[in-house]
Write an enzyme that holds these catalytic residues in place. Structure first.
Site, PDB file in Angstrom:
ATOM      1  NE  ARG A 271      -3.512   2.240   2.802  1.00 29.32           N
ATOM      2  CZ  ARG A 271      -3.305   3.146   3.763  1.00 29.32           C
ATOM      3  NH1 ARG A 271      -2.324   2.991   4.640  1.00 29.32           N
ATOM      4  NH2 ARG A 271      -4.084   4.198   3.852  1.00 29.32           N
TER       5      ARG A 271
ATOM      6  CG  HIS B 270      -0.958   9.176   3.573  1.00 30.57           C
ATOM      7  ND1 HIS B 270      -0.949   7.823   3.830  1.00 30.57           N
ATOM      8  CD2 HIS B 270      -0.676   9.761   4.759  1.00 30.57           C
ATOM      9  CE1 HIS B 270      -0.659   7.606   5.102  1.00 30.57           C
ATOM     10  NE2 HIS B 270      -0.476   8.769   5.685  1.00 30.57           N
TER      11      HIS B 270
ATOM     12  CD  GLU C 110      -4.565   7.870   9.775  1.00 34.34           C
ATOM     13  OE1 GLU C 110      -3.957   8.927  10.056  1.00 34.34           O
ATOM     14  OE2 GLU C 110      -4.266   6.769  10.263  1.00 34.34           O
TER      15      GLU C 110
ATOM     16  CG  ASN D  77      -5.157   3.621   8.843  1.00 31.74           C
ATOM     17  OD1 ASN D  77      -5.274   2.590   8.179  1.00 31.74           O
ATOM     18  ND2 ASN D  77      -4.693   4.747   8.329  1.00 31.74           N
TER      19      ASN D  77
ATOM     20  CE1 TYR E 163       0.228   2.983  13.628  1.00 35.90           C
ATOM     21  CE2 TYR E 163      -1.700   4.258  12.979  1.00 35.90           C
ATOM     22  CZ  TYR E 163      -0.511   3.646  12.647  1.00 35.90           C
ATOM     23  OH  TYR E 163      -0.043   3.670  11.359  1.00 35.90           O
TER      24      TYR E 163
ATOM     25  CD  GLU F 236      -1.553   4.298   8.259  1.00 35.34           C
ATOM     26  OE1 GLU F 236      -1.255   4.715   9.401  1.00 35.34           O
ATOM     27  OE2 GLU F 236      -1.688   5.041   7.278  1.00 35.34           O
TER      28      GLU F 236
END
Length: 456
Positions: free
Chosen positions: A76, A120, A165, A294, A296, A360
């Site tokens: 990606r 992005h 995002e 995504n 985290y 991600e």
């Protein structure tokens, strides 16, 4: 629990153009907002810029060899708008397109599926000078860029993502000013969020017109996994406010063709939302083939106050974030894989017919090369193992999860942190560009080869 993943599960890694490419002024590329922002004193740690980054523009063959060694099925990457359409509009740059044509061809030759993200965060500076994402025209320019790029690359690239995002682009870029273009205007941030949504919808339409019917079109969101600090009405309302401006501001228009009514009420003192025109929500709700997620770390929220400038319009002054105990990454983010499971299950329940990709997931640590040249990162291996176990648990509980893209293949320019944060499974010595696979690279390669987690 079965540690293996379904047959055909997509194993990828991810990068972004400004973070890895370099060649900032080569072959007709014009400045993006991140070129401008990184040159503004005090905005990026140590005054770092992406002028060279990891020099992927010149070293892509070397990087693809690493991907092949790793065993990736998918890669990606993002396309630099300023590289293929300098200034954001007008004639395309054939040299810019040639870079991505060659990248896609070499990936295909290596048996790796190219997965292209159109945006992005690197808006051409000329479009920001004309008003940026708070202006409707930027969404229209994005649709033109999407269509022309797909026309040029659609014979090679079959998987496309419109935006990465958009929450960060809108609320860190125009709300808190932590990211480019560095504006601090809550009203502009809300306008930007809507026009990013509109850009996605118009972009989907442009992609569908230019691509074969078999092409996959998606969107990637950094959805927030939220928990109340206490089981109280006040803290549950804090979660609702953050969910409205962090998650449902994108999920509701894209998948349901509506604005969240509570978000409109929460932000009534800032805007009447008159920038939403007739037909916008229908355009935004154009069907897509998959949703990229995504993740985290989770967030714990409570009723309280937050400091200005806030990236949370409608929640500022009502919500505070509560530190989560336990281990933390070099970004000072808590390590909690349960949040990924919770988020995936929520999406299973709310969007049962939408396939998901983890686009991600990863962690920054203070990596270094030892005297023998090795880079040992056991904390990252533990982080990845826990999150892949959470993904496997979600699959077992009926989540339609199709793939996992580790962030990131390479250490790179980490936005406002410059080169001070390392997310890669390949260590990059930035002065020389030398690449050294870390222990996590070998571990992830074993995961891919097994199509599952190795024994502990």
């Amino acid at each position: 629990m079965n540690a293996h993943f379904p047959s055909g599960f997509r194993w990828g890694s991810a990068t972004a153009a400004y973070q890895v490419e370099g060649a900032a002024a080569e072959d007709g590329r014009t400045p993006s907002i991140w070129d401008t922002f990184s040159r503004t004193p005090g905005k990026v740690r140590n005054g770092d810029t992406g002028d060279i980054a990891t020099d992927h523009y010149h070293r892509s063959r070397e990087d693809i060899a690493l991907m092949t060694r790793l065993g990736l099925t998918d890669y990606r990457f993002s396309i630099s708008w300023s590289r293929v359409l300098p200034g954001g509009r007008g004639p395309v740059s054939q040299k810019g397109l040639d870079f991505y044509r060659q990248l896609a061809d070499e990936l295909l030759d290596a048996g790796i599926r190219p997965v292209a993200t159109l945006y992005h965060w690197d808006l051409p500076q000329e479009l920001e000078d004309a008003g940026g994402w708070p202006e409707r025209a930027t969404a229209e320019r994005f649709a033109e860029y999407a269509g022309r790029t797909a026309e040029a690359l659609g014979d090679r690239v079959s998987t496309w993502t419109t935006l990465n995002e958009p929450w960060c682009a809108a609320f860190l870029g125009y709300g808190s000013g932590e990211h480019a273009p560095g504006r601090t205007d809550a009203r502009a941030a809300l306008r930007a969020a809507h026009h990013l949504n509109l850009a996605h919808g118009l972009g989907v339409r442009a992609l569908r017109a230019a691509l074969p019917a078999s092409a996959e079109v998606s969107l990637t969101l950094n959805l927030h996994a939220l928990r109340p600090a206490a089981d109280s009405p006040e803290d549950r309302d804090a979660v609702r406010r953050i969910d409205a401006v962090g998650n449902r501001i994108f999920l509701d228009p894209v998948f349901h063709g509506r604005l969240p009514a509570d978000l409109v009420a929460d932000t009534a003192s800032l805007t009447d939302w008159s920038f939403v025109h007739d037909g916008d929500l229908d355009a935004i709700a154009a069907p897509i083939d998959a949703l990229g997620v995504n993740y985290y770390s989770p967030a714990v929220v409570a009723a309280g106050t937050s400091a200005a400038p806030s990236p949370w319009p409608g929640a500022a002054g009502h919500v505070r974030f509560v530190p989560l105990p336990g281990p933390r990454t070099a970004m000072d983010w808590p390590v909690d894989a349960d949040g990924l499971y919770e988020l995936l299950v929520r999406l299973r329940d709310e969007l049962p017919h939408v396939p998901l990709l983890i686009t991600e997931n990863g962690a920054a640590y203070d990596d270094y090369a030892d005297p023998e040249g090795g880079v040992h990162d056991p904390e990252r291996v533990a982080y990845l193992a826990a999150h892949l176990a959470a993904a496997r648990r979600a699959l077992a509980d009926g989540v339609d999860l199709r793939g996992y893209f580790l962030w990131s293949l390479l250490d790179n320019f980490e936005w406002a942190h410059g080169y001070g944060r390392r997310f890669g499974i390949v260590y990059v010595d930035f002065p020389t560009g030398r690449r050294t696979p870390k222990d996590s690279f070998r571990w992830y390669g074993e995961v891919i080869a097994r199509n599952g987690l190795p024994p502990r």
